[in-house]
Write an enzyme that holds these catalytic residues in place. Structure first.
Site, PDB file in Angstrom:
ATOM      1  N   GLY A 103       0.847  -1.181   0.000  1.00  0.00           N
ATOM      2  CA  GLY A 103       0.000   0.000   0.000  1.00  0.00           C
ATOM      3  C   GLY A 103       0.880   1.227   0.000  1.00  0.00           C
ATOM      4  O   GLY A 103       2.088   1.132   0.262  1.00  0.00           O
ATOM      5  N   GLN A 130       3.611  10.015   0.916  1.00  0.00           N
ATOM      6  CA  GLN A 130       4.872   9.291   0.690  1.00  0.00           C
ATOM      7  C   GLN A 130       5.512   9.653  -0.644  1.00  0.00           C
ATOM      8  O   GLN A 130       6.693   9.360  -0.855  1.00  0.00           O
ATOM      9  CB  GLN A 130       4.636   7.777   0.766  1.00  0.00           C
ATOM     10  CG  GLN A 130       4.225   7.327   2.171  1.00  0.00           C
ATOM     11  CD  GLN A 130       4.072   5.818   2.250  1.00  0.00           C
ATOM     12  OE1 GLN A 130       3.009   5.296   1.962  1.00  0.00           O
ATOM     13  NE2 GLN A 130       5.133   5.131   2.615  1.00  0.00           N
ATOM     14  N   CYS A 169       7.452  -0.122   5.995  1.00  0.00           N
ATOM     15  CA  CYS A 169       6.932   1.075   5.341  1.00  0.00           C
ATOM     16  C   CYS A 169       7.910   1.517   4.266  1.00  0.00           C
ATOM     17  O   CYS A 169       9.124   1.535   4.499  1.00  0.00           O
ATOM     18  CB  CYS A 169       6.744   2.185   6.376  1.00  0.00           C
ATOM     19  SG  CYS A 169       6.100   3.711   5.695  1.00  0.00           S
ATOM     20  N   LEU A 170       7.373   1.884   3.109  1.00  0.00           N
ATOM     21  CA  LEU A 170       8.219   2.354   2.005  1.00  0.00           C
ATOM     22  C   LEU A 170       9.016   3.598   2.399  1.00  0.00           C
ATOM     23  O   LEU A 170      10.055   3.886   1.808  1.00  0.00           O
ATOM     24  CB  LEU A 170       7.347   2.671   0.784  1.00  0.00           C
ATOM     25  CG  LEU A 170       6.568   1.484   0.201  1.00  0.00           C
ATOM     26  CD1 LEU A 170       5.572   1.951  -0.839  1.00  0.00           C
ATOM     27  CD2 LEU A 170       7.520   0.462  -0.397  1.00  0.00           C
ATOM     28  N   HIS A 213      -2.515   1.540   8.721  1.00  0.00           N
ATOM     29  CA  HIS A 213      -1.161   2.015   8.425  1.00  0.00           C
ATOM     30  C   HIS A 213      -1.203   3.152   7.402  1.00  0.00           C
ATOM     31  O   HIS A 213      -0.592   4.205   7.597  1.00  0.00           O
ATOM     32  CB  HIS A 213      -0.307   0.850   7.907  1.00  0.00           C
ATOM     33  CG  HIS A 213       1.087   1.241   7.534  1.00  0.00           C
ATOM     34  ND1 HIS A 213       2.199   0.824   8.227  1.00  0.00           N
ATOM     35  CD2 HIS A 213       1.550   2.036   6.520  1.00  0.00           C
ATOM     36  CE1 HIS A 213       3.282   1.358   7.676  1.00  0.00           C
ATOM     37  NE2 HIS A 213       2.912   2.075   6.626  1.00  0.00           N
ATOM     38  N   GLU A 214      -1.949   2.926   6.292  1.00  0.00           N
ATOM     39  CA  GLU A 214      -1.974   3.936   5.226  1.00  0.00           C
ATOM     40  C   GLU A 214      -2.646   5.222   5.692  1.00  0.00           C
ATOM     41  O   GLU A 214      -2.167   6.328   5.392  1.00  0.00           O
ATOM     42  CB  GLU A 214      -2.686   3.401   3.976  1.00  0.00           C
ATOM     43  CG  GLU A 214      -2.041   2.191   3.324  1.00  0.00           C
ATOM     44  CD  GLU A 214      -0.545   2.289   3.123  1.00  0.00           C
ATOM     45  OE1 GLU A 214      -0.006   3.412   3.038  1.00  0.00           O
ATOM     46  OE2 GLU A 214       0.109   1.235   3.085  1.00  0.00           O
ATOM     47  N   HIS A 235      -0.631   7.704   7.631  1.00  0.00           N
ATOM     48  CA  HIS A 235       0.225   8.610   6.845  1.00  0.00           C
ATOM     49  C   HIS A 235      -0.471   9.946   6.585  1.00  0.00           C
ATOM     50  O   HIS A 235       0.187  10.988   6.468  1.00  0.00           O
ATOM     51  CB  HIS A 235       0.582   7.972   5.500  1.00  0.00           C
ATOM     52  CG  HIS A 235       1.715   6.987   5.569  1.00  0.00           C
ATOM     53  ND1 HIS A 235       3.010   7.347   5.901  1.00  0.00           N
ATOM     54  CD2 HIS A 235       1.756   5.656   5.326  1.00  0.00           C
ATOM     55  CE1 HIS A 235       3.794   6.272   5.858  1.00  0.00           C
ATOM     56  NE2 HIS A 235       3.056   5.232   5.522  1.00  0.00           N
TER      57      HIS A 235
HETATM   58 NI    NI Z   1       3.917   3.368   5.247  1.00  0.00          NI
END
Ligand code: NI
Length: 169
Positions: free
Chosen positions: A39, A44, A92-93, A134-135, A138
């Site tokens: 995701g 991000q 996480c990216l 999680h998303e 952000h």
């Molecule tokens: Ni993340």
């Protein structure tokens, strides 16, 4: 992690089905695929709007992951349906190479819109619920390390899970 834009509260999307919004979603999708993500949220990629995408992949690590349909979720509202929280590993990216144990609500209802303005209303649990939390964090400037209760449960993915290919969110 460290870029102040990841700590901002993102703004709601005011207009749906615009070329700008479709281009943003294409960028998110390309980035998620290129980085093998589960995701991704707009902040991000340095866009502070309340847009996330997730799902639509298979993962050996998450047996239930193929039950998470590819979803574009805009202006989301999350409502936990139970007080229960469950610990689980996340990546996480924006925090590459790391994994940490994060408590998340096990069951929740989420509402929002897709890129065309069509309403979304789902009740989910397990991994699906974890990814959404999680998303959406952000969008409020929260990165998962801020939610780790015990920093001994935080480390390098290749040390914690040697030889495994892991998705990040
Ligand atoms: Ni993340």
């Amino acid at each position: 992690m460290g870029d102040p834009r990841l700590l901002e509260k993102s703004k709601p999307v005011a207009q749906f089905d615009t070329p700008e919004l479709h281009a943003l979603i294409q960028d998110l999708e390309d980035t998620m695929k290129a980085m093998n993500g589960a995701g991704i949220a707009a902040p991000q990629i340095a866009v502070n709007q309340r847009v996330v995408i997730f799902g639509g992949f298979k993962s050996p690590r998450y047996p239930d992951a193929d039950e998470v349909p590819y979803t574009v979720l805009i202006n989301p509202v999350l409502e936990p349906l139970a007080d229960d929280m469950e610990d689980g590993w996340e990546g996480c990216l924006s925090v590459p190479g790391m994994r940490g144990v994060v408590p998340r609500y096990t069951r929740l209802r989420y509402r929002g819109f897709d890129q065309y303005g069509k309403p979304i209303d789902r009740t989910v649990s397990g991994f699906h619920a974890r990814v959404v939390q999680h998303e959406c964090d952000h969008l409020d400037g929260i990165l998962y390390p801020m939610r780790i209760r015990d920093l001994r449960d935080f480390g390098f993915a290749d040390v914690l899970f040697p030889g495994q290919q892991l998705e990040d969110e």
